[in-house]
Scaffold this active site. Structure first.
Site, PDB file in Angstrom:
ATOM      1  N   HIS A 249       0.824  -1.220   0.000  1.00 52.92           N
ATOM      2  CA  HIS A 249       0.000   0.000   0.000  1.00 52.92           C
ATOM      3  C   HIS A 249       0.859   1.272   0.000  1.00 52.92           C
ATOM      4  O   HIS A 249       0.428   2.304   0.519  1.00 52.92           O
ATOM      5  CB  HIS A 249      -0.957   0.054   1.195  1.00 52.92           C
ATOM      6  CG  HIS A 249      -1.685  -1.225   1.446  1.00 52.92           C
ATOM      7  ND1 HIS A 249      -2.912  -1.518   0.895  1.00 52.92           N
ATOM      8  CD2 HIS A 249      -1.328  -2.326   2.164  1.00 52.92           C
ATOM      9  CE1 HIS A 249      -3.298  -2.735   1.279  1.00 52.92           C
ATOM     10  NE2 HIS A 249      -2.350  -3.253   2.042  1.00 52.92           N
TER      11      HIS A 249
ATOM     12  N   SER B 285      15.421  21.502 -16.583  1.00 54.99           N
ATOM     13  CA  SER B 285      14.216  22.264 -16.908  1.00 54.99           C
ATOM     14  C   SER B 285      14.641  23.553 -17.588  1.00 54.99           C
ATOM     15  O   SER B 285      15.679  24.129 -17.258  1.00 54.99           O
ATOM     16  CB  SER B 285      13.459  22.575 -15.621  1.00 54.99           C
ATOM     17  OG  SER B 285      12.664  23.731 -15.796  1.00 54.99           O
TER      18      SER B 285
ATOM     19  N   LYS C 281      16.474  22.088 -11.328  1.00 55.57           N
ATOM     20  CA  LYS C 281      15.833  20.790 -11.560  1.00 55.57           C
ATOM     21  C   LYS C 281      16.717  19.774 -12.263  1.00 55.57           C
ATOM     22  O   LYS C 281      17.475  20.089 -13.167  1.00 55.57           O
ATOM     23  CB  LYS C 281      14.549  20.966 -12.408  1.00 55.57           C
ATOM     24  CG  LYS C 281      13.524  21.811 -11.771  1.00 55.57           C
ATOM     25  CD  LYS C 281      12.458  21.142 -10.951  1.00 55.57           C
ATOM     26  CE  LYS C 281      11.958  19.822 -11.329  1.00 55.57           C
ATOM     27  NZ  LYS C 281      10.543  19.783 -11.570  1.00 55.57           N
TER      28      LYS C 281
ATOM     29  N   GLU D   7      10.352   8.459 -16.932  1.00 54.14           N
ATOM     30  CA  GLU D   7       8.985   8.941 -17.198  1.00 54.14           C
ATOM     31  C   GLU D   7       8.535   8.581 -18.605  1.00 54.14           C
ATOM     32  O   GLU D   7       7.390   8.179 -18.833  1.00 54.14           O
ATOM     33  CB  GLU D   7       8.917  10.466 -17.024  1.00 54.14           C
ATOM     34  CG  GLU D   7       8.938  10.910 -15.581  1.00 54.14           C
ATOM     35  CD  GLU D   7       8.988  12.431 -15.473  1.00 54.14           C
ATOM     36  OE1 GLU D   7       8.092  12.998 -14.842  1.00 54.14           O
ATOM     37  OE2 GLU D   7       9.915  13.060 -16.023  1.00 54.14           O
TER      38      GLU D   7
END
Ligand code: ARG
Length: 464
Positions: free
Chosen positions: A157, A278, A284, A291
């Site tokens: 979980h 970024s 970043k 992804e």
């Protein structure tokens, strides 16, 4: 505009819009090598049964080989008015060698030709994808072996559950990709069937030798039913389905890497060479590679649904709808190869941050189950041990204490069975090492599992 082989029956030329709408060569030119191999095998068989005579067979073979070289070296112009790769190659062959080229299509149709090409193509690509999977599994195994000393919070979980070895967690992915490798190998037996000689759908009235062409092309056997031979695309659907499962595994792995890479977790650092920045936020460092792998999983699912929907309720035998099978199949091959390849490059560069992982282990009372098991070993029933440990955890939560900082008097208040040795089992490494059951996470087990995995991969290499 080139003259079409089927022009004879038609009174007016094809509308230009229809040429554009119906062509498939822009995609299926990818099958050129398989098309040429299929044609050479067919020609040899036509030679054997006397349809290609004298030097005709030689001319056909040399002609096809020279076309193959020209395509390979980018010297071939594919004409979309000739619809597909099959008609382009056949037309060019006839242009180069004359009438012998016109005999090649005897006892054959593009319906069995395209099915043969796609099967040959998939055999080759599945082999390559399986090789990439083996390389990837080897990397997973190496990373697992190099990090045998790291214990992480195992989750259920997405909550701290029980400590597990990082290597054990990684080897779970090894198992998934081993199943993918096996699945692709198993479905290969259904790809490995030759539809050539099914002709349009009925078979042929020429005395063709379908076993000869099947053997020549390295297939196991000819398809048993000519109608099925030209209308079956199960093999393509199975390939995409197995790929969808493999991509699902990749998406789980990449999701974990993305989460572990977040500031909140900080379990890993991605190599700079596999991360991106970024354009607006200078600080970043983004996990774009994982992804995109996660994102591309959706494409492959889409390809599977596209193929299933394409084939749904199609009457037997060939229907032009089936030309639409190429896009999803090719896209799946490309996506699988690029995703497995990039992950094989990324994985060894990941730095596991032992410091933050250790800190995380202190949270969430991760060894609570070990405390309950401890009480059971001291004579408590499991249900009572579970309740006592639950009360203990509730107390720790309200007092902001932890299992290892609690003193013995406090422990005793919850059960007289607690003794000093309880502190051995609140330690995550001891907890891990107690999981000695087959397939469990003790260091000994995981070490053994890695050795077995290595032997398994070495065996695969000897087989292929
Ligand atoms: N371009 C077609 C395809 O990819 C080849 C088979 C065409 N057959 C036909 N009867 N029109 O499916």
């Amino acid at each position: 505009m080139a003259k079409k082989p089927w022009q004879g029956r038609f009174g007016e030329p094809t509308h230009e819009k229809v040429e554009d709408f119906t062509e498939s060569v822009s995609l299926d030119k990818r099958l050129y090598m398989e098309d040429i191999l299929g044609s050479i095998a067919h020609a040899k068989m036509l030679g054997k049964i006397g349809i290609l005579k004298g030097d005709e067979l030689d001319k056909v073979i040399t002609g096809l080989e020279s076309i193959g070289r020209d395509i390979e070296e980018g010297r071939f112009y594919f004409d979309k008015t000739l619809e597909d790769v099959h008609m382009n190659i056949e037309a060019e062959l006839t242009r180069r060698i004359g009438d012998a080229g016109k005999k090649l299509h005897t006892a054959r149709s593009r319906n069995d030709q395209v099915a043969t090409d796609l099967r040959l193509y998939l055999k080759r690509e599945i082999h390559d994808i399986r090789t990439l999977l083996v390389d990837f599994m080897r990397i997973i195994m190496d990373v697992a072996e190099d990090n045998l000393d790291i214990v992480i919070p195992g989750m259920t979980h997405l909550q701290h559950a029980q400590p597990v070895l990082l290597s054990h967690h990684l080897m779970a992915y090894f198992e998934m990709f081993a199943r993918d490798h096996q699945r692709l190998g198993e479905l290969l037996q259904r790809v490995n069937i030759s539809p050539l000689g099914s002709a349009a759908l009925a078979g042929s009235s020429y005395p063709i030798d379908r076993w000869m062409t099947a053997m020549e092309l390295g297939f196991k056997e000819p398809s048993r039913n000519s109608v099925d031979g030209v209308s079956d695309r199960d093999f393509a659907i199975e390939f995409v389905a197995a790929s969808a499962i493999c991509m699902m595994h990749l998406s789980r792995l990449t999701e974990e890497l993305i989460v572990w890479n977040s500031q909140e977790f900080s379990f890993i650092e991605l190599p700079d060479s596999y991360a991106t920045g970024s354009s607006i936020m200078p600080q970043k460092k983004n996990p774009d590679v994982p992804e995109l792998v996660r994102g591309k999983t959706g494409r492959v699912y889409g390809n599977l649904v596209a193929l299933l929907t394409l084939m749904k309720a199609l009457p037997l035998a060939y229907n032009r709808d089936m030309q639409e099978d190429k896009g999803p199949v090719f896209d799946t091959v490309d996506t699988m190869k690029s995703c497995i390849g990039i992950m094989t490059g990324l994985l060894p560069g990941i730095r596991f941050r032992k410091d933050t992982i250790m800190e995380a282990l202190d949270k969430g009372f991760i060894t609570a189950t070990d405390i309950a098991d401890y009480l059971v070993r001291k004579g408590e029933t499991f249900r009572d041990a579970h309740r006592i440990t639950g009360e203990l955890v509730a107390y720790l939560v309200s007092t902001a204490k932890t299992l290892d900082t609690l003193d013995m008097n406090d422990y005793k208040r919850f059960s007289p069975r607690f003794e000093d040795d309880v502190f051995n089992c609140v330690d995550p490494v001891s907890s891990v090492d107690l999981k000695l059951t087959y397939g469990g996470t003790s260091r000994k087990n995981v070490f053994d599992a890695i050795q077995r995995a290595r032997a398994f991969l070495d065996d695969l290499n000897h087989d292929s």
